[in-house]
Write a protein that holds these residues in place. Sequence first.
Motif, PDB file in Angstrom:
ATOM      1  N   ALA A  27      -0.123   3.684  70.633  1.00 49.23           N
ATOM      2  CA  ALA A  27      -0.074   4.256  69.281  1.00 49.23           C
ATOM      3  C   ALA A  27      -1.296   5.120  69.014  1.00 49.23           C
ATOM      4  O   ALA A  27      -1.196   6.172  68.363  1.00 49.23           O
ATOM      5  N   ARG A  28      -2.433   4.707  69.512  1.00 51.47           N
ATOM      6  CA  ARG A  28      -3.682   5.452  69.303  1.00 51.47           C
ATOM      7  C   ARG A  28      -3.563   6.887  69.827  1.00 51.47           C
ATOM      8  O   ARG A  28      -4.145   7.819  69.276  1.00 51.47           O
ATOM      9  N   LEU A  29      -2.788   7.071  70.889  1.00 48.87           N
ATOM     10  CA  LEU A  29      -2.607   8.402  71.469  1.00 48.87           C
ATOM     11  C   LEU A  29      -1.724   9.298  70.606  1.00 48.87           C
ATOM     12  O   LEU A  29      -1.839  10.518  70.660  1.00 48.87           O
ATOM     13  N   ARG A  30      -0.846   8.700  69.813  1.00 50.98           N
ATOM     14  CA  ARG A  30       0.088   9.490  68.999  1.00 50.98           C
ATOM     15  C   ARG A  30      -0.572  10.123  67.780  1.00 50.98           C
ATOM     16  O   ARG A  30      -0.149  11.178  67.332  1.00 50.98           O
ATOM     17  N   ARG A  31      -1.554   9.411  67.215  1.00 51.44           N
ATOM     18  CA  ARG A  31      -2.229   9.963  66.035  1.00 51.44           C
ATOM     19  C   ARG A  31      -3.644   9.427  65.941  1.00 51.44           C
ATOM     20  O   ARG A  31      -3.900   8.387  65.332  1.00 51.44           O
ATOM     21  N   PRO A  32      -4.567  10.135  66.538  1.00 49.29           N
ATOM     22  CA  PRO A  32      -5.971   9.731  66.433  1.00 49.29           C
ATOM     23  C   PRO A  32      -6.395   9.719  64.960  1.00 49.29           C
ATOM     24  O   PRO A  32      -5.904  10.490  64.147  1.00 49.29           O
ATOM     25  N   GLY A  33      -7.307   8.824  64.641  1.00 46.88           N
ATOM     26  CA  GLY A  33      -7.810   8.749  63.277  1.00 46.88           C
ATOM     27  C   GLY A  33      -7.139   7.698  62.424  1.00 46.88           C
ATOM     28  O   GLY A  33      -7.638   7.356  61.357  1.00 46.88           O
ATOM     29  N   VAL A  34      -6.010   7.189  62.867  1.00 48.26           N
ATOM     30  CA  VAL A  34      -5.356   6.105  62.141  1.00 48.26           C
ATOM     31  C   VAL A  34      -6.099   4.813  62.464  1.00 48.26           C
ATOM     32  O   VAL A  34      -6.480   4.574  63.612  1.00 48.26           O
ATOM     33  N   SER A  35      -6.315   3.985  61.464  1.00 41.61           N
ATOM     34  CA  SER A  35      -6.956   2.681  61.689  1.00 41.61           C
ATOM     35  C   SER A  35      -5.919   1.718  62.237  1.00 41.61           C
ATOM     36  O   SER A  35      -4.928   1.430  61.570  1.00 41.61           O
ATOM     37  N   LEU A  36      -6.141   1.261  63.458  1.00 36.08           N
ATOM     38  CA  LEU A  36      -5.209   0.352  64.122  1.00 36.08           C
ATOM     39  C   LEU A  36      -5.848  -1.021  64.265  1.00 36.08           C
ATOM     40  O   LEU A  36      -7.019  -1.124  64.648  1.00 36.08           O
ATOM     41  N   PHE A  37      -5.060  -2.059  63.965  1.00 38.87           N
ATOM     42  CA  PHE A  37      -5.541  -3.432  64.066  1.00 38.87           C
ATOM     43  C   PHE A  37      -4.507  -4.292  64.775  1.00 38.87           C
ATOM     44  O   PHE A  37      -3.306  -4.144  64.519  1.00 38.87           O
ATOM     45  N   GLN A  38      -4.991  -5.179  65.624  1.00 46.47           N
ATOM     46  CA  GLN A  38      -4.102  -6.181  66.184  1.00 46.47           C
ATOM     47  C   GLN A  38      -3.997  -7.281  65.140  1.00 46.47           C
ATOM     48  O   GLN A  38      -4.980  -7.958  64.820  1.00 46.47           O
ATOM     49  N   ALA A  39      -2.804  -7.425  64.567  1.00 43.48           N
ATOM     50  CA  ALA A  39      -2.592  -8.399  63.499  1.00 43.48           C
ATOM     51  C   ALA A  39      -1.109  -8.717  63.403  1.00 43.48           C
ATOM     52  O   ALA A  39      -0.259  -7.984  63.909  1.00 43.48           O
ATOM     53  N   ASP A  40      -0.822  -9.802  62.720  1.00 47.97           N
ATOM     54  CA  ASP A  40       0.535 -10.285  62.514  1.00 47.97           C
ATOM     55  C   ASP A  40       0.886 -10.116  61.044  1.00 47.97           C
ATOM     56  O   ASP A  40       0.097 -10.495  60.172  1.00 47.97           O
ATOM     57  N   VAL A  41       2.068  -9.585  60.759  1.00 45.53           N
ATOM     58  CA  VAL A  41       2.490  -9.396  59.377  1.00 45.53           C
ATOM     59  C   VAL A  41       2.560 -10.714  58.617  1.00 45.53           C
ATOM     60  O   VAL A  41       2.461 -10.734  57.395  1.00 45.53           O
ATOM     61  N   GLN A  42       2.670 -11.818  59.323  1.00 51.16           N
ATOM     62  CA  GLN A  42       2.749 -13.123  58.678  1.00 51.16           C
ATOM     63  C   GLN A  42       1.386 -13.631  58.201  1.00 51.16           C
ATOM     64  O   GLN A  42       1.307 -14.628  57.492  1.00 51.16           O
ATOM     65  N   GLN A  43       0.320 -12.920  58.586  1.00 49.42           N
ATOM     66  CA  GLN A  43      -1.036 -13.282  58.174  1.00 49.42           C
ATOM     67  C   GLN A  43      -1.889 -12.012  58.182  1.00 49.42           C
ATOM     68  O   GLN A  43      -2.699 -11.790  59.072  1.00 49.42           O
ATOM     69  N   LEU A  44      -1.706 -11.202  57.164  1.00 52.54           N
ATOM     70  CA  LEU A  44      -2.388  -9.906  57.106  1.00 52.54           C
ATOM     71  C   LEU A  44      -3.866 -10.071  56.777  1.00 52.54           C
ATOM     72  O   LEU A  44      -4.214 -10.824  55.862  1.00 52.54           O
ATOM     73  N   PRO A  45      -4.736  -9.342  57.482  1.00 58.03           N
ATOM     74  CA  PRO A  45      -6.182  -9.484  57.293  1.00 58.03           C
ATOM     75  C   PRO A  45      -6.751  -8.528  56.232  1.00 58.03           C
ATOM     76  O   PRO A  45      -7.830  -7.970  56.401  1.00 58.03           O
ATOM     77  N   PHE A  46      -6.008  -8.340  55.148  1.00 51.50           N
ATOM     78  CA  PHE A  46      -6.420  -7.408  54.107  1.00 51.50           C
ATOM     79  C   PHE A  46      -6.442  -8.110  52.751  1.00 51.50           C
ATOM     80  O   PHE A  46      -5.649  -9.021  52.509  1.00 51.50           O
ATOM     81  N   PRO A  47      -7.316  -7.653  51.850  1.00 54.54           N
ATOM     82  CA  PRO A  47      -7.376  -8.260  50.514  1.00 54.54           C
ATOM     83  C   PRO A  47      -6.114  -7.975  49.692  1.00 54.54           C
ATOM     84  O   PRO A  47      -5.378  -7.021  49.970  1.00 54.54           O
ATOM     85  N   ASP A  48      -5.918  -8.770  48.679  1.00 57.91           N
ATOM     86  CA  ASP A  48      -4.802  -8.568  47.750  1.00 57.91           C
ATOM     87  C   ASP A  48      -4.869  -7.155  47.173  1.00 57.91           C
ATOM     88  O   ASP A  48      -5.953  -6.639  46.879  1.00 57.91           O
ATOM     89  N   GLY A  49      -3.701  -6.549  46.979  1.00 60.15           N
ATOM     90  CA  GLY A  49      -3.617  -5.260  46.319  1.00 60.15           C
ATOM     91  C   GLY A  49      -4.302  -4.120  47.039  1.00 60.15           C
ATOM     92  O   GLY A  49      -4.816  -3.205  46.399  1.00 60.15           O
TER      93      GLY A  49
END
Length: 181
Positions: A58-80
């Motif tokens: 994915a990194r090769l398709r669009r440089p500059g996008v923030s990519l994270f190894q994560a699971d949608v069932q436990q997202l590592p982002f704050p609310d909202g």
Amino acid sequence: MTPLGWLGLDRARHRLVAGLSGHVLEVGTGTGLLLPSYPPSVSSTVAIDIDPDMLARARLRRPGVSLFQADVQQLPFPDGSFDAVVSCLVFCSVEQPARGLAEIHRVLRPGGQLRMLEHVRSPRPVLSRLQEGLDPLWCRLSGGCHLDRQTVPLVEASGFRIVQRARHLREAVEELVAVPV
């Protein structure tokens, strides 16, 4: 996937991100097929996947996008955190889809949108029974993809109201826009 693209899947993918703006999260980005399609009105894109090899592609398709190894069932982002969340052919493979949808609900800002494109259990009885019968074998062969998920009721039960819905490929694919209620 190429034949499905010819049958309209590519157009549906592009519609999924058309008109988006602000801070967007893409869950289950895979190899990043959708990443080049985001419009300039999207100020930042964050994409997650559980597979590090997919993220490297994915990194090769669009440089500059923030990519994270994560699971949608436990997202590592704050609310909202996000104005929109995009999911393209992901929830068929999520082990606990209600948990993943709850996490999406949590990270969406008030007034945000969930945009989904998913293959689903057909409302046609013959096709539905066929999907149900093939699902155990298909799931083993495809790495956990379920043919017979009932995604629309799952989305609604997870605190979303569907504001736009389109069905494709003999109603086996759903294109949804939903908002938190």
